[in-house]
Design a protein around this motif. Structure first.
Motif, PDB file in Angstrom:
ATOM      1  N   ARG A 130       0.805  -1.211   0.000  1.00 24.46           N
ATOM      2  CA  ARG A 130       0.000   0.000   0.000  1.00 24.46           C
ATOM      3  C   ARG A 130       0.849   1.277   0.000  1.00 24.46           C
ATOM      4  N   ARG A 172       3.827   1.916  -0.745  1.00 23.27           N
ATOM      5  CA  ARG A 172       4.735   2.186  -1.841  1.00 23.27           C
ATOM      6  C   ARG A 172       4.014   2.347  -3.179  1.00 23.27           C
ATOM      7  N   ARG A 197     -19.176 -12.997  -7.966  1.00 24.38           N
ATOM      8  CA  ARG A 197     -18.239 -13.294  -6.878  1.00 24.38           C
ATOM      9  C   ARG A 197     -18.961 -13.953  -5.708  1.00 24.38           C
ATOM     10  N   PHE A 223     -18.819 -13.399  -2.492  1.00 25.19           N
ATOM     11  CA  PHE A 223     -19.383 -12.604  -1.399  1.00 25.19           C
ATOM     12  C   PHE A 223     -20.799 -12.150  -1.726  1.00 25.19           C
ATOM     13  N   PHE A 281     -30.317  -4.405  -2.391  1.00 26.38           N
ATOM     14  CA  PHE A 281     -29.292  -4.238  -1.355  1.00 26.38           C
ATOM     15  C   PHE A 281     -27.925  -4.644  -1.911  1.00 26.38           C
ATOM     16  N   ARG A 333     -24.986  -1.985  -2.078  1.00 29.06           N
ATOM     17  CA  ARG A 333     -23.978  -2.104  -1.045  1.00 29.06           C
ATOM     18  C   ARG A 333     -22.738  -2.863  -1.483  1.00 29.06           C
ATOM     19  N   HIS A 334     -22.919  -3.808  -2.387  1.00 25.49           N
ATOM     20  CA  HIS A 334     -21.762  -4.622  -2.774  1.00 25.49           C
ATOM     21  C   HIS A 334     -21.254  -4.269  -4.166  1.00 25.49           C
ATOM     22  N   PRO A 363     -20.107  -0.018  -4.843  1.00 20.58           N
ATOM     23  CA  PRO A 363     -18.780   0.393  -4.340  1.00 20.58           C
ATOM     24  C   PRO A 363     -17.639  -0.278  -5.080  1.00 20.58           C
ATOM     25  N   ASN A 364     -17.862  -1.499  -5.518  1.00 21.95           N
ATOM     26  CA  ASN A 364     -16.771  -2.208  -6.189  1.00 21.95           C
ATOM     27  C   ASN A 364     -16.560  -1.778  -7.634  1.00 21.95           C
ATOM     28  N   PRO A 371     -14.750   2.700  -9.092  1.00 28.00           N
ATOM     29  CA  PRO A 371     -13.606   3.179  -9.871  1.00 28.00           C
ATOM     30  C   PRO A 371     -13.875   3.209 -11.374  1.00 28.00           C
ATOM     31  N   LEU A 428      -7.193   3.726  -8.589  1.00 28.93           N
ATOM     32  CA  LEU A 428      -8.387   3.175  -7.952  1.00 28.93           C
ATOM     33  C   LEU A 428      -8.559   1.683  -8.166  1.00 28.93           C
ATOM     34  N   PRO A 466      -8.738  -1.880  -7.790  1.00 29.32           N
ATOM     35  CA  PRO A 466      -8.455  -2.701  -6.612  1.00 29.32           C
ATOM     36  C   PRO A 466      -7.508  -3.865  -6.934  1.00 29.32           C
ATOM     37  N   THR A 485      -3.305  -4.449  -5.868  1.00 31.09           N
ATOM     38  CA  THR A 485      -2.584  -5.099  -4.773  1.00 31.09           C
ATOM     39  C   THR A 485      -1.663  -6.176  -5.334  1.00 31.09           C
ATOM     40  N   SER A 538     -12.381 -14.198  -2.565  1.00 30.28           N
ATOM     41  CA  SER A 538     -13.555 -13.616  -3.179  1.00 30.28           C
ATOM     42  C   SER A 538     -14.802 -13.754  -2.306  1.00 30.28           C
ATOM     43  N   SER A 539     -14.680 -14.386  -1.143  1.00 22.95           N
ATOM     44  CA  SER A 539     -15.904 -14.584  -0.364  1.00 22.95           C
ATOM     45  C   SER A 539     -16.175 -13.419   0.587  1.00 22.95           C
ATOM     46  N   ASP A 554     -16.343  -9.069   0.674  1.00 23.04           N
ATOM     47  CA  ASP A 554     -16.341  -7.866  -0.160  1.00 23.04           C
ATOM     48  C   ASP A 554     -15.047  -7.091   0.075  1.00 23.04           C
TER      49      ASP A 554
END
Lengths: 280, 259, 341
Positions: free
Chosen positions: A4, A6, A166, A168, A181, A185-186, A189-190, A193, A270, A272, A275, B94-95, B97
């Protein structure tokens, strides 16, 4: 956790933000101050070349100060771009999200409808619209908004579907959460970007389209000043005073480039997936 | 005793013109049992547990939970059913968020299913239960290792006191050294909390260590089912024999006894 | 002793300031099969890829890799491509990504064949069919006309192997070639690699996270942890009598290491675990890289990296090795002569 700190700040983000900053500043400053009144004619100094005392960027064939025209034009570009892009953002993203979350049949139908909308020749539609509604900024904004809604929907669908696949999301569903929802919510935000980057790129397009429409005479009308209009009027004297075309041309290219660089830079920051992962 | 989960002639496909993914599957899971569902890619094993925990709806056949049809459960007591049937996924990365802190992800099922806020000590106690330090709550998923993420996912499932824990390849994305930790955790939790465990895996060795019942699937149908020892030592179906042979060929036990 | 086909000395691979791989000594004799095994972050793939010159661009390789008398470290991409084209074949984990999705598989094998010399169309075709037969793809005529997505995972991996052996290489490097496959398909691919390497007298480097798979295919097994070679020796010796504490722990953590006779008794019984997780790059401890996860660590493990010791069949780098099983001899404590080269 290690990578993060660097993370590199991309050059294009700095340059893009600076260029966009200049553009926005030009437009905003013009609200409170311009070198001359936008309508004032310095008849004695018609077609003054850039660098003339009192007219930094020269004057046009009626003796209007070019810097003033550019600043007021920037204000108009900014207005049209902000209004039309923002107006397209919400419905576009919503249509995209709902398309992504729909069952196969609905999704296919909506996707194809988006494709058709994207295939329509935007400039022509805007011209027709101008004939129907009369030329002006409002027409320009309506045309650009209508043009951008399917674009926004299109760029939302793919990433949203990826997120929906995914685990989640499945976990949220197993936890009894409904589609709305999950989308808000999921998913949102993802894919944020992607949307931010796209908005930046659409800004650039909006500026170009606004200039094109006013160049063609169906956009802003005097007394409003627009970059396209400045171009149009310079056309007649391009042989005597090429700077009248070159100056707004360069400024427009630099502004559009600024938004594109900003978009690229934002994408780099942005995303993700930035990483770092260890190679085995 | 009546089985906790009972499946009779279950078939499933995604649409009328789609191929069958599950074909007349029948099976029963007694309360407190650990059942392993083994199969290769395309066997339908993951689809099966998604139907059992109510994520997908059976196309034909009956599935009952605690003696009642799950369609009925979902229509009348959806939240009770979802609390009782929790799922842990294959890919720890992936499980969760990626944009949510662990705190929010872990609290999510309770907020959704019990409609209440969760106090910090309650969250901390769940993390402690799965062997994690409560400081993990303030982290984002990318700051955790695969093993830690899988523990978080297990904690999230356990927060609503499920009766059945479905685990879909819970260790196949993990390193061997971490896999052993997660398998031990699942076995330990099952013993301590009296959980019923239904575990899907392609890995016979994993399933035969954890589960006393094995169900072998292929092409959407059950090929063989029975006590682990019987299936492993005395496979009735030819396919099971091939599977056991293939697994044994690369097992460390085989090489030790062969050498 | 046979002259080795591949001689590695003081190999390091770095990305930025991170040392991903550091291997003092590794040899491969012609016709031998070597398995590289390790968990994530062990550097197994990076080691294999640096041998075939396919490490990522940002990686720096230093030290010496001598292949068939030729130094490979420092070759240009172009020179390396020539060495690979003539004498090395590579098989990757994901055949779907390694194959061109828009080209029929017969044509792709043909491309690999064409690279091996000036051949007429008929000769290329004959060789393609010959290769497809070697990798036991049925009905070569029909299958050659298929596209990669029309084949099963196992068939695609066979196509990749056919391409890798087209030039009759002396070394075949396979990076997790069976990880994405079902176990029953994996068995067939392992047998195939065994057959083609024996028939063509090829050396093999086989990379896998699974000690069982590596044991099955290899003569020698090299266990890596944190970019270091911790133990190396004949596969059976490594699995039956591990000396390094990491190898020992890795075997015990494996659910299938139990004696099949006792399988029933151990259902539900906890496995022996290795505490913690593999640290992220750059976070390995000083001295022995495994020491903070090792239940047998001594004070000296922290002070300096263990010296490589040699017992009769093994080389291992551990300050407090597992005791040798009866009858293996050697391996007396404090024996350090193996460290000298």
């Amino acid at each position: 956790m290690h990578s993060r700190a660097r993370r590199r700040w991309p050059v294009q983000l700095t340059v893009g933000a600076a260029l966009v900053g200049v553009f926005v500043a030009l437009g905003l400053v013009s609200l409170v101050w311009t070198p001359y009144d936008v309508e004032s004619l310095d008849v004695a100094a018609r077609l003054a070349p850039p660098g003339t005392d009192g007219h930094l960027l020269g004057t046009d064939r009626l003796g209007r100060d070019v810097l003033t025209q550019i600043m007021v034009g920037a204000r108009n570009s900014l207005l049209v771009a902000v209004v039309s892009t923002t107006a397209a953002l919400v419905p576009g993203v919503l249509v995209g999200l709902m398309t992504a979350a729909s069952g196969r049949a609905v999704r296919e139908t909506l996707s194809r409808a988006t494709d058709v909308a994207l295939a329509l020749p935007g400039i022509l539609i805007a011209l027709v619209l101008a004939t129907a509604l009369g030329p002006g900024n409002a027409t320009t904004m309506i045309a650009i908004t209508a043009w951008f809604v399917p674009v926004m929907a299109r760029v939302t669908i793919g990433p949203a579907r990826q997120i929906l696949a995914r685990e989640f999301v499945e976990a949220a569903r197993a936890g009894g959460r409904g589609t709305w929802f999950i989308l808000m919510r999921h998913v949102l935000p993802n894919i944020g970007p992607v949307i931010i980057v796209q908005t930046s790129l659409l800004f650039a397009s909006a500026i170009l389209i606004e200039a094109a429409l006013s160049y063609l005479g169906v956009g802003a009308q005097r007394p409003t000043t627009s970059w396209g209009m400045v171009f149009n009027e310079a056309q007649a004297v391009v042989g005597e005073a090429p700077s009248l075309v070159l100056i707004p041309g360069v400024i427009m290219v630099v502004t559009v480039l600024g938004f594109n660089l900003l978009g690229d830079g934002l994408r780099a920051v942005l995303d993700p997936r930035q990483t770092t992962k260890a190679v085995t | 005793m009546a089985p906790l989960v009972d499946v009779g002639d279950l078939s499933f496909r995604y649409g009328t013109h789609q191929p069958w993914v599950l074909r007349s599957v029948s099976l029963s899971v007694p309360r407190g049992a650990a059942v392993g569902i083994v199969g290769e890619s395309g066997s339908g094993k993951s689809t099966l547990i998604r139907v059992l925990c109510g994520l997908l709806t059976a196309t034909a056949g009956a599935v009952t939970y605690a003696g009642r049809d799950i369609g009925d459960w979902l229509a009348r007591h959806p939240r009770q059913f979802r609390r009782d049937n929790q799922l842990v996924f294959q890919s720890p990365a992936s499980s969760l968020d990626p944009r949510m802190r662990v705190r929010r992800s872990v609290a999510e099922p309770v907020r959704a299913l019990e409609r209440r806020r969760v106090a910090d000590d309650e969250l901390a106690s769940w993390l402690t239960l799965v062997g994690l330090d409560p400081s993990v709550l303030d982290r984002y998923p990318h700051q955790l290792s695969g093993g830690q993420l899988q523990r978080v996912a297990i904690a999230r499932s356990l927060s609503v006191n499920p009766g059945v824990l479905y685990a879909d390849e819970p260790t196949s994305a993990l390193d061997v050294s971490v896999q052993a930790q997660v398998l031990n955790l699942l076995m330990d939790l099952r013993a301590r909390l009296g959980l019923t465990l239904v575990m899907v895996s392609h890995d016979l060795a994993v399933v035969s260590r954890v589960c006393e019942q094995i169900v072998v699937m292929r092409g959407g149908a059950i090929v063989e089912a029975g006590p682990t020892a019987a299936v492993m030592h005395n496979p009735a179906a030819e396919y099971t024999r091939a599977l056991v042979d293939a697994a044994r060929a690369v097992s460390l036990a085989a090489s030790r006894s062969a050498s | 002793m046979q002259p080795s086909l591949l001689t590695i000395r003081d190999l390091t691979v770095r990305i930025g300031t991170h040392e991903i791989v550091s291997i003092d000594e590794l040899d491969l004799a012609p016709g031998r099969r070597l398995g590289l095994v390790g968990e994530s972050g062990s550097g197994k793939t990076m080691t294999a890829m640096s041998i075939v010159g396919l490490q990522p661009r940002e990686a720096t390789v230093t030290g010496s890799i001598v292949f068939d008398g030729r130094e490979l470290v420092g070759l240009t991409d172009r020179q390396f491509a020539d060495v690979r084209g003539a004498d090395m074949g590579v098989v990757f984990q994901d055949p779907l990504r390694a194959l061109n999705p828009t080209m029929r598989v017969g044509k792709q094998i043909g491309e690999a064949v064409r690279l091996t010399g000036d051949l007429s169309r008929a000769e290329v075709k004959a060789r393609v069919h010959d290769l497809m037969a070697q990798v036991q793809l049925p009905e070569p005529e029909r299958l050659a006309r298929r596209y990669p997505h029309q084949l099963s995972g196992g068939q695609r991996q066979r196509v990749l192997i056919a391409m890798a052996i087209a030039s009759r290489p002396r070394l075949l490097v396979a990076d997790e070639p069976t990880t994405a496959l079902d176990v029953t398909v994996q068995k067939g691919i392992l047998e195939l690699i065994d057959e083609v390497s024996t028939e063509n007298d090829m050396s093999v480097i086989f990379v896998s996270h699974s000690l069982g798979v590596v044991r099955k295919i290899s003569d020698d097994v090299a266990v890596l942890y944190g970019g270091r070679l911790v133990e190396m020796g004949p596969g059976a010796a490594i699995v039956d009598r591990p000396r390094h504490r990491y190898t020992e722990a890795l075997i015990e953590a494996n659910p299938d290491h139990a004696d099949p006779e006792q399988a029933e008794a151990v259902i539900g019984q906890p496995l022996t675990t290795i505490p913690g997780a593999v640290p992220a790059l750059g976070n390995f401890p000083s001295g022995c890289r495994f020491r903070d996860r090792c239940p047998h660590h001594l004070d000296e493990c922290a002070d300096e990296p263990p010296v490589t010791r040699q017992s009769d069949q093994h080389r291992y780098a551990c300050w407090n090795p597992a005791t040798a099983a009866v009858g293996t001899g050697g391996g007396s404590g404090g024996e350090r002569d193996g460290a000298a080269r």
